[in-house]
Design a protein around this motif. Structure first.
Motif, PDB file in Angstrom:
ATOM      1  N   CYS A  24      51.773 -15.331 -81.665  1.00 58.69           N
ATOM      2  CA  CYS A  24      51.398 -16.602 -82.280  1.00 58.69           C
ATOM      3  C   CYS A  24      52.605 -17.523 -82.452  1.00 58.69           C
ATOM      4  O   CYS A  24      52.473 -18.742 -82.376  1.00 58.69           O
ATOM      5  N   SER A  28      52.787 -21.219 -80.966  1.00 53.10           N
ATOM      6  CA  SER A  28      53.014 -22.434 -81.759  1.00 53.10           C
ATOM      7  C   SER A  28      54.144 -23.273 -81.165  1.00 53.10           C
ATOM      8  O   SER A  28      54.080 -24.507 -81.180  1.00 53.10           O
ATOM      9  N   SER A  31      52.740 -24.960 -78.077  1.00 46.58           N
ATOM     10  CA  SER A  31      51.870 -26.054 -78.541  1.00 46.58           C
ATOM     11  C   SER A  31      52.688 -27.256 -78.972  1.00 46.58           C
ATOM     12  O   SER A  31      52.318 -28.397 -78.693  1.00 46.58           O
ATOM     13  N   PRO A  45      55.874 -26.417 -85.692  1.00 43.52           N
ATOM     14  CA  PRO A  45      55.378 -25.047 -85.831  1.00 43.52           C
ATOM     15  C   PRO A  45      55.394 -24.672 -87.312  1.00 43.52           C
ATOM     16  O   PRO A  45      56.350 -24.982 -88.031  1.00 43.52           O
ATOM     17  N   ALA A  59      51.411 -17.919 -87.098  1.00 40.20           N
ATOM     18  CA  ALA A  59      52.004 -19.235 -86.860  1.00 40.20           C
ATOM     19  C   ALA A  59      51.046 -20.126 -86.087  1.00 40.20           C
ATOM     20  O   ALA A  59      50.275 -19.651 -85.245  1.00 40.20           O
ATOM     21  N   VAL A  60      51.113 -21.416 -86.386  1.00 38.57           N
ATOM     22  CA  VAL A  60      50.262 -22.430 -85.756  1.00 38.57           C
ATOM     23  C   VAL A  60      51.096 -23.693 -85.549  1.00 38.57           C
ATOM     24  O   VAL A  60      52.238 -23.779 -85.998  1.00 38.57           O
ATOM     25  N   LEU A  61      50.505 -24.671 -84.920  1.00 39.87           N
ATOM     26  CA  LEU A  61      51.109 -25.999 -84.866  1.00 39.87           C
ATOM     27  C   LEU A  61      50.412 -26.848 -85.919  1.00 39.87           C
ATOM     28  O   LEU A  61      49.179 -26.956 -85.929  1.00 39.87           O
ATOM     29  N   TYR A  62      51.200 -27.426 -86.820  1.00 38.61           N
ATOM     30  CA  TYR A  62      50.664 -28.278 -87.872  1.00 38.61           C
ATOM     31  C   TYR A  62      50.916 -29.727 -87.479  1.00 38.61           C
ATOM     32  O   TYR A  62      52.044 -30.099 -87.154  1.00 38.61           O
ATOM     33  N   ILE A  70      45.393 -28.550 -87.553  1.00 40.05           N
ATOM     34  CA  ILE A  70      46.206 -27.499 -86.958  1.00 40.05           C
ATOM     35  C   ILE A  70      45.684 -27.198 -85.557  1.00 40.05           C
ATOM     36  O   ILE A  70      44.508 -27.398 -85.253  1.00 40.05           O
ATOM     37  N   ASP A  72      45.730 -23.882 -83.287  1.00 40.94           N
ATOM     38  CA  ASP A  72      46.006 -22.447 -83.291  1.00 40.94           C
ATOM     39  C   ASP A  72      45.740 -21.926 -81.884  1.00 40.94           C
ATOM     40  O   ASP A  72      44.633 -21.492 -81.566  1.00 40.94           O
TER      41      ASP A  72
END
Length: 145
Positions: A24, A28, A31, A45, A59-62, A70, A72
C-alpha cells in the motif's frame, strides 16, 4: 536536478513494474506521482491512524481539495472522505484491526516515509512533469472533452 528528480521517481516505479512487488505504501507513492503528473496539486501519501495515534498499517493518497477524498490504489477505490471511512469499516473491515484500537474512527496523516521523497511536498514543475510523461506516457490521464 531534473535527472535527480526522475531518478527518485524511477526508484519508486521500477521495483513495482519489473519485480511486480509493492504494498500500500508503494501504491500511495505511485498514486501521488500520477496525480501530480495530472495536475492534482494538494495531495500527499498518507497513513491511516486512530484518533489516538495508533497506526492501522495502511497508506493511501490523500487529496486535500475543498471536498477531500482519498485514492486507495491498494484496495482499488477512490471516494470522498465521509464515504471512504464507512467503506473501510464495512467493506474492508477484515483488513483492519478495529478491535485492537477499540475504535472505527480513522484519521489521515502525512506518511512518515514522505520525508525520504521530499519532492512530494512541492508541486511538480512543468519540466518534471514533461520528463515523467516522456518516460511514462500512460501516466497521463486523458480528460473528457
Amino acid at each position: 536536478m531534473t535527472d535527480d528528480f526522475l531518478g527518485k521517481i524511477q526508484a519508486i516505479i521500477k521495483p513495482v513494474k519489473h519485480l511486480k512487488i509493492g504494498n500500500c505504501g508503494e501504491s500511495s507513492l505511485l498514486s501521488a506521482i500520477i496525480a501530480k503528473t495530472n495536475g492534482i496539486k494538494n495531495c500527499y501519501p498518507a497513513t491511516i491512524k486512530s484518533p489516538y495515534g495508533d497506526s492501522f498499517d495502511h497508506a493511501v493518497l490523500y487529496v486535500a481539495d475543498e471536498k477531500p477524498y482519498i485514492i486507495d490504489a491498494w484496495l482499488g477505490f477512490a471516494d470522498y472522505l465521509p464515504e471512504a471511512i464507512p467503506r473501510y469499516t464495512k467493506d474492508f473491515h477484515d483488513n483492519f484491526d478495529f478491535e485492537k484500537f477499540e475504535t472505527e474512527k480513522m484519521i489521515f496523516c502525512p506518511a512518515d516515509y514522505l520525508y525520504c521523497f521530499n519532492f512530494f511536498e512541492h508541486n511538480f514543475t512543468k519540466s518534471n512533469i514533461s520528463q515523467i510523461i516522456q518516460k511514462y506516457p500512460n501516466f497521463l490521464i486523458k480528460k473528457n472533452q
